[in-house]
Design a protein around this motif. Structure first.
Motif, mmCIF file in Angstrom:
data_model
loop_
_atom_site.group_PDB
_atom_site.id
_atom_site.type_symbol
_atom_site.label_atom_id
_atom_site.label_comp_id
_atom_site.label_asym_id
_atom_site.label_seq_id
_atom_site.Cartn_x
_atom_site.Cartn_y
_atom_site.Cartn_z
ATOM 1 N N ASP A 305 -9.286 -31.680 13.344
ATOM 2 C CA ASP A 305 -9.400 -32.988 13.125
ATOM 3 C C ASP A 305 -8.664 -33.979 12.806
ATOM 4 O O ASP A 305 -8.115 -32.461 11.422
ATOM 5 C CB ASP A 305 -11.103 -33.352 12.465
ATOM 6 N N LEU A 306 -8.149 -34.726 12.667
ATOM 7 C CA LEU A 306 -7.435 -35.514 11.473
ATOM 8 C C LEU A 306 -8.464 -36.712 10.156
ATOM 9 O O LEU A 306 -8.327 -37.333 10.419
ATOM 10 C CB LEU A 306 -6.122 -36.229 11.466
ATOM 11 N N ALA A 307 -8.641 -35.800 9.611
ATOM 12 C CA ALA A 307 -9.307 -37.066 7.809
ATOM 13 C C ALA A 307 -8.971 -38.050 8.012
ATOM 14 O O ALA A 307 -7.419 -37.709 7.311
ATOM 15 C CB ALA A 307 -10.126 -36.549 6.695
ATOM 16 N N ILE A 308 -9.332 -39.396 7.725
ATOM 17 C CA ILE A 308 -8.532 -40.457 7.020
ATOM 18 C C ILE A 308 -9.905 -40.739 6.341
ATOM 19 O O ILE A 308 -10.267 -41.650 6.340
ATOM 20 C CB ILE A 308 -8.502 -41.584 8.491
ATOM 21 N N VAL A 315 -3.567 -45.635 10.642
ATOM 22 C CA VAL A 315 -2.826 -44.918 10.796
ATOM 23 C C VAL A 315 -3.732 -44.816 12.576
ATOM 24 O O VAL A 315 -5.027 -45.000 13.554
ATOM 25 C CB VAL A 315 -4.772 -43.165 10.674
ATOM 26 N N LEU A 316 -2.609 -44.579 13.178
ATOM 27 C CA LEU A 316 -2.308 -43.673 14.585
ATOM 28 C C LEU A 316 -2.102 -42.488 14.108
ATOM 29 O O LEU A 316 -1.079 -41.650 13.972
ATOM 30 C CB LEU A 316 -0.710 -44.516 14.983
ATOM 31 N N ALA A 317 -2.533 -42.215 15.591
ATOM 32 C CA ALA A 317 -2.603 -39.879 15.238
ATOM 33 C C ALA A 317 -2.993 -39.666 16.714
ATOM 34 O O ALA A 317 -3.559 -40.318 17.240
ATOM 35 C CB ALA A 317 -3.929 -39.549 14.416
ATOM 36 N N ASP A 318 -2.263 -38.727 16.984
ATOM 37 C CA ASP A 318 -1.979 -37.820 18.473
ATOM 38 C C ASP A 318 -1.800 -36.373 18.546
ATOM 39 O O ASP A 318 -1.018 -36.188 17.381
ATOM 40 C CB ASP A 318 -1.130 -38.859 19.172
ATOM 41 N N ALA A 319 -3.025 -35.774 18.479
ATOM 42 C CA ALA A 319 -2.386 -33.810 18.330
ATOM 43 C C ALA A 319 -2.389 -33.979 17.107
ATOM 44 O O ALA A 319 -1.084 -32.986 16.776
ATOM 45 C CB ALA A 319 -1.443 -33.509 19.350
ATOM 46 N N SER A 320 -3.456 -34.281 16.123
ATOM 47 C CA SER A 320 -2.819 -33.881 14.955
ATOM 48 C C SER A 320 -3.954 -34.041 13.908
ATOM 49 O O SER A 320 -5.013 -33.881 14.420
ATOM 50 C CB SER A 320 -2.218 -35.099 14.214
ATOM 51 N N SER A 321 -3.414 -32.625 13.030
ATOM 52 C CA SER A 321 -5.003 -32.567 11.872
ATOM 53 C C SER A 321 -4.838 -32.585 10.394
ATOM 54 O O SER A 321 -3.602 -32.671 9.996
ATOM 55 C CB SER A 321 -5.770 -31.131 12.341
ATOM 56 N N GLY A 322 -5.274 -32.512 9.849
ATOM 57 C CA GLY A 322 -5.013 -32.241 8.214
ATOM 58 C C GLY A 322 -6.007 -33.621 7.962
ATOM 59 O O GLY A 322 -7.076 -33.576 7.715
ATOM 60 N N ILE A 323 -5.247 -34.847 6.861
ATOM 61 C CA ILE A 323 -5.840 -35.667 5.949
ATOM 62 C C ILE A 323 -4.644 -37.088 5.621
ATOM 63 O O ILE A 323 -3.580 -36.310 5.318
ATOM 64 C CB ILE A 323 -5.721 -35.003 4.753
ATOM 65 N N VAL A 324 -5.095 -37.696 5.710
ATOM 66 C CA VAL A 324 -4.426 -38.703 5.469
ATOM 67 C C VAL A 324 -4.713 -40.376 4.442
ATOM 68 O O VAL A 324 -5.932 -40.228 4.905
ATOM 69 C CB VAL A 324 -3.646 -39.992 6.618
ATOM 70 N N VAL A 325 -4.891 -40.571 3.243
ATOM 71 C CA VAL A 325 -5.330 -40.913 2.524
ATOM 72 C C VAL A 325 -4.104 -41.988 2.205
ATOM 73 O O VAL A 325 -3.565 -42.102 1.979
ATOM 74 C CB VAL A 325 -5.508 -40.481 1.156
ATOM 75 N N LYS A 338 0.518 -30.248 12.384
ATOM 76 C CA LYS A 338 -0.936 -29.656 12.201
ATOM 77 C C LYS A 338 -1.422 -29.195 10.540
ATOM 78 O O LYS A 338 -0.432 -29.049 9.893
ATOM 79 C CB LYS A 338 -0.643 -28.262 12.490
ATOM 80 N N ASP A 339 -2.643 -29.721 10.045
ATOM 81 C CA ASP A 339 -2.501 -29.320 8.625
ATOM 82 C C ASP A 339 -1.890 -30.244 7.488
ATOM 83 O O ASP A 339 -1.415 -29.733 6.630
ATOM 84 C CB ASP A 339 -2.271 -27.531 8.390
ATOM 85 N N ILE A 340 -1.449 -31.533 8.233
ATOM 86 C CA ILE A 340 -0.469 -32.736 7.333
ATOM 87 C C ILE A 340 -1.490 -33.165 6.131
ATOM 88 O O ILE A 340 -2.314 -32.825 6.498
ATOM 89 C CB ILE A 340 0.100 -33.388 7.878
ATOM 90 N N VAL A 341 -0.861 -33.312 5.000
ATOM 91 C CA VAL A 341 -1.255 -33.723 4.271
ATOM 92 C C VAL A 341 -0.569 -35.237 3.505
ATOM 93 O O VAL A 341 0.942 -35.459 3.370
ATOM 94 C CB VAL A 341 -1.254 -32.940 2.748
#
Length: 376
Positions: A305-308, A315-325, A338-341
């Protein structure tokens, strides 16, 4: 059926909330003027500091919670905690680490109430399972009444390399504390293989940095191990409740106060003497030490999952995981990573991965060296 009566606050117990540090591994979200404890990092709708107060109020009562914080954060703390008495806000002129912060509170409260038991609980930790937390603290208070310093340890759920560990020793027999044990030793943050061994051993607990003790017992341990620190704390406490004396004494004494963590000044020496106990805490706990832990916390452990985070995050997300602040109005598009910050603020942008989240502190250190205090 009527609801069961809630337990009364513990009459001789004072909760202490050290609210310091900037949480440099959470830069650029956490800043010197807006440290970690003043953010909502869980989506609860309130800051970590307020969450901490709400956990402690049933144990102490609202008039028996003290906060130790920096002068620069006084207004923010009082805004978040409108019920806190003015006499229970203890201001540091500059950070001097946890032994000074907790020791100052112990010294002041001991002068006001010689038999007081204090518990120290960080302002920026996340705890879920309030009743289990209260149960553990009440056991620890029973242990403290017997003259021990007690800490709360968290049974590990994974081989984390981001936490220190406590090794349990023999059972400690104390009325009202059926899970209490002696502390055999403290262990610094281990490598992954060692952490796996600790989890398999089952006698190791995560060190959550919570300490409960009679104030006089804690101060006696500081006196034995750090006599210069003890002398400074006693001088501060003697003047504290006299408004005319306090300012000049703080300005003179505080800069020379020994800078040392309470683990080294109190906990480890007490363990060597057989005076330190631990009670396991069977609640969910995280110190939210970096963006990897923040991502895990807000995705409820679902790695794909991508946490927002951000009240108006776009945020527009597709097939991604990690976190966007996000603290801006920019549209952030994340595709196939994957696992992006990603942390987007008005004056700074951070992009890294969960694997390298602990290295964010290095960016803060580098900015200090280059004199870029404007973004810290």
């Amino acid at each position: 059926m009527p609801e069961p009566l809630k337990p009364e606050p513990i009459p001789d117990f004072y909760s202490v909330i050290p609210a310091g540090g900037i949480g440099s591994r959470l830069w650029p979200l956490s800043r010197a003027d807006a440290p970690k404890f003043l953010h909502d990092l869980t989506g609860s709708g309130q800051t970590l500091l307020r969450d901490t107060w709400d956990r402690l109020e049933p144990l102490s009562g609202s008039d028996r919670i003290a906060v130790v914080t920096g002068r620069a954060h006084r207004a923010a703390v009082e805004r978040e905690l409108p019920g806190i008495p003015d006499k229970n806000v203890f201001l540091e002129s500059e950070p001097r680490d946890s032994a000074a912060a907790i020791g100052l509170a112990a010294a002041i409260l001991h002068r006001r109430e010689p038999d007081v038991i204090i518990g120290s609980f960080a302002a920026d930790h996340v705890i879920r399972g309030t009743r289990l937390f209260e149960h553990a603290v009440r056991q620890a208070v029973a242990v403290a009444r017997d003259g021990y310093i007690c800490t709360l340890g968290i049974p590990p759920t994974e081989p984390s390399v981001g936490f220190g560990y406590i090794q349990k020793g023999d059972e400690l027999v104390v009325d009202g504390a059926p899970e209490a044990a002696y502390v055999k030793r403290f262990v610094e943050k281990p490598d992954l293989d060692t952490a796996r061994e600790y989890v398999a051993d089952r006698s190791y607990l995560w060190n959550a940095g919570m300490f409960i003790s009679r104030a006089d017992v804690l101060l006696a341990e500081i006196e034995a191990n750090q006599p210069a620190l003890y002398a400074g704390l006693m001088e501060l406490a003697e003047a504290w409740d006299d408004r005319e004396l306090r300012g000049p004494v703080v300005d003179r004494v505080w800069p020379s106060i020994t800078k040392i963590a309470i683990d080294y000044a109190v906990a480890e020496p007490a363990a060597e003497k057989g005076r330190l106990a631990v009670v396991p805490g069977h609640f969910e706990w995280d110190d939210v030490g970096d963006f990897a832990s923040l991502a895990k916390l807000n995705s409820h452990g679902r790695k794909n999952d991508l946490a927002i985070l951000g009240e108006n995050a776009r945020v527009l997300a597709d097939a991604s995981s990690g976190i966007v602040v996000s603290q801006t109005q920019r549209i952030i598009s994340v595709i196939g990573v994957k696992d992006i910050v990603i942390v987007d603020t008005a004056d700074a942008l951070l992009i890294t991965t969960s694997e390298h989240a602990q290295r964010v502190k290095g960016v803060v250190d580098a900015l200090k060296l280059t004199g870029r205090g404007d973004v810290l």
